[in-house]
Design a protein around this motif. Structure first.
Motif, PDB file in Angstrom:
ATOM      1  N   GLN A  27       0.844  -1.205   0.000  1.00  0.00           N
ATOM      2  CA  GLN A  27       0.000   0.000   0.000  1.00  0.00           C
ATOM      3  C   GLN A  27       0.875   1.250   0.000  1.00  0.00           C
ATOM      4  OE1 GLN A  27      -3.405  -0.211  -0.414  1.00  0.00           O
ATOM      5  NE2 GLN A  27      -3.088   1.962  -0.853  1.00  0.00           N
ATOM      6  N   TRP A  28       2.020   1.176   0.684  1.00  0.00           N
ATOM      7  CA  TRP A  28       2.940   2.317   0.714  1.00  0.00           C
ATOM      8  C   TRP A  28       3.321   2.721  -0.714  1.00  0.00           C
ATOM      9  CZ3 TRP A  28       8.039   2.381  -1.110  1.00  0.00           C
ATOM     10  CH2 TRP A  28       8.738   3.564  -0.853  1.00  0.00           C
ATOM     11  N   TRP A  29       3.704   1.745  -1.533  1.00  0.00           N
ATOM     12  CA  TRP A  29       4.107   2.044  -2.914  1.00  0.00           C
ATOM     13  C   TRP A  29       2.924   2.535  -3.731  1.00  0.00           C
ATOM     14  CZ3 TRP A  29       7.993   3.665  -5.424  1.00  0.00           C
ATOM     15  CH2 TRP A  29       7.963   3.688  -6.813  1.00  0.00           C
ATOM     16  N   LYS A  30       1.772   1.893  -3.568  1.00  0.00           N
ATOM     17  CA  LYS A  30       0.571   2.304  -4.312  1.00  0.00           C
ATOM     18  C   LYS A  30       0.214   3.745  -3.989  1.00  0.00           C
ATOM     19  CE  LYS A  30      -1.008  -2.400  -4.804  1.00  0.00           C
ATOM     20  NZ  LYS A  30      -1.809  -3.474  -4.244  1.00  0.00           N
ATOM     21  N   ASN A  31       0.386   4.136  -2.724  1.00  0.00           N
ATOM     22  CA  ASN A  31       0.141   5.530  -2.330  1.00  0.00           C
ATOM     23  C   ASN A  31       1.148   6.467  -2.980  1.00  0.00           C
ATOM     24  OD1 ASN A  31      -1.983   4.697  -0.696  1.00  0.00           O
ATOM     25  ND2 ASN A  31      -0.799   4.775   1.190  1.00  0.00           N
ATOM     26  N   ARG A  32       2.404   6.030  -3.067  1.00  0.00           N
ATOM     27  CA  ARG A  32       3.442   6.866  -3.686  1.00  0.00           C
ATOM     28  C   ARG A  32       3.125   7.143  -5.156  1.00  0.00           C
ATOM     29  NH1 ARG A  32       8.680   7.382  -1.496  1.00  0.00           N
ATOM     30  NH2 ARG A  32       8.764   9.045  -3.027  1.00  0.00           N
ATOM     31  N   ILE A  33       2.779   6.102  -5.922  1.00  0.00           N
ATOM     32  CA  ILE A  33       2.519   6.316  -7.350  1.00  0.00           C
ATOM     33  C   ILE A  33       1.170   6.987  -7.594  1.00  0.00           C
ATOM     34  CG2 ILE A  33       4.119   4.536  -8.164  1.00  0.00           C
ATOM     35  CD1 ILE A  33       1.684   2.741  -8.690  1.00  0.00           C
ATOM     36  N   ALA A  34       0.245   6.847  -6.635  1.00  0.00           N
ATOM     37  CA  ALA A  34      -1.071   7.480  -6.777  1.00  0.00           C
ATOM     38  C   ALA A  34      -0.942   9.008  -6.796  1.00  0.00           C
ATOM     39  CB  ALA A  34      -1.999   7.043  -5.651  1.00  0.00           C
ATOM     40  N   ARG A  35       0.137   9.525  -6.192  1.00  0.00           N
ATOM     41  CA  ARG A  35       0.368  10.982  -6.208  1.00  0.00           C
ATOM     42  C   ARG A  35       0.660  11.466  -7.628  1.00  0.00           C
ATOM     43  NH1 ARG A  35       4.534  10.853  -1.231  1.00  0.00           N
ATOM     44  NH2 ARG A  35       3.109  10.018   0.310  1.00  0.00           N
ATOM     45  N   PRO A  46      -0.085   9.568 -14.950  1.00  0.00           N
ATOM     46  CA  PRO A  46      -0.993   8.570 -14.367  1.00  0.00           C
ATOM     47  C   PRO A  46      -0.144   7.527 -13.628  1.00  0.00           C
ATOM     48  CG  PRO A  46      -1.442   8.887 -16.718  1.00  0.00           C
ATOM     49  CD  PRO A  46      -0.169   9.614 -16.403  1.00  0.00           C
ATOM     50  N   ALA A  47      -0.680   6.966 -12.546  1.00  0.00           N
ATOM     51  CA  ALA A  47       0.062   5.987 -11.737  1.00  0.00           C
ATOM     52  C   ALA A  47       0.641   4.858 -12.595  1.00  0.00           C
ATOM     53  CB  ALA A  47      -0.835   5.416 -10.643  1.00  0.00           C
ATOM     54  N   GLY A  48      -0.094   4.421 -13.599  1.00  0.00           N
ATOM     55  CA  GLY A  48       0.354   3.324 -14.451  1.00  0.00           C
ATOM     56  C   GLY A  48       1.568   3.656 -15.299  1.00  0.00           C
TER      57      GLY A  48
END
Length: 98
Positions: A27-35, A46-48
């Protein structure tokens, strides 16, 4: 330019890449790329379209830890490759447009 060289075994590289794969699932990484922000150029993506970049590359002795990975756009990741931050800054300074 003098490069800092460190011997890193294939086994060590494989282990760190496996750790990176696990870190990408957190989740930590997903939160980082979500920014949606590239650590190096500050661009919004985009996160992708953001990948995980090791500040100190694995091949140069870097580890797959929270303190050594940042979201990075494909263009910066392709250009930075195996450079250390000081080498990357030098590259940017020497290749700045304008």
């Amino acid at each position: 330019m003098d490069y800092f060289i460190i011997e890193v075994s294939e086994q060590e590289i494989k282990r760190e890449r496996e750790k990176a794969r696990e870190l990408r699932k957190t989740q930590w990484w997903k939160n980082r790329i979500a920014r949606g922000s590239c650590h190096w150029c500050g661009g919004t993506f985009p996160a992708g379209e953001l990948s995980m970049d090791h500040i100190v590359p694995v091949i140069r002795g870097g580890k797959s830890t929270r303190g050594n990975v940042v979201p990075c756009c494909k263009e910066c990741n392709n250009k930075k490759k195996h450079m250390l931050p000081i080498e990357w800054e030098e590259y940017l300074k020497n290749n700045a447009s304008g």
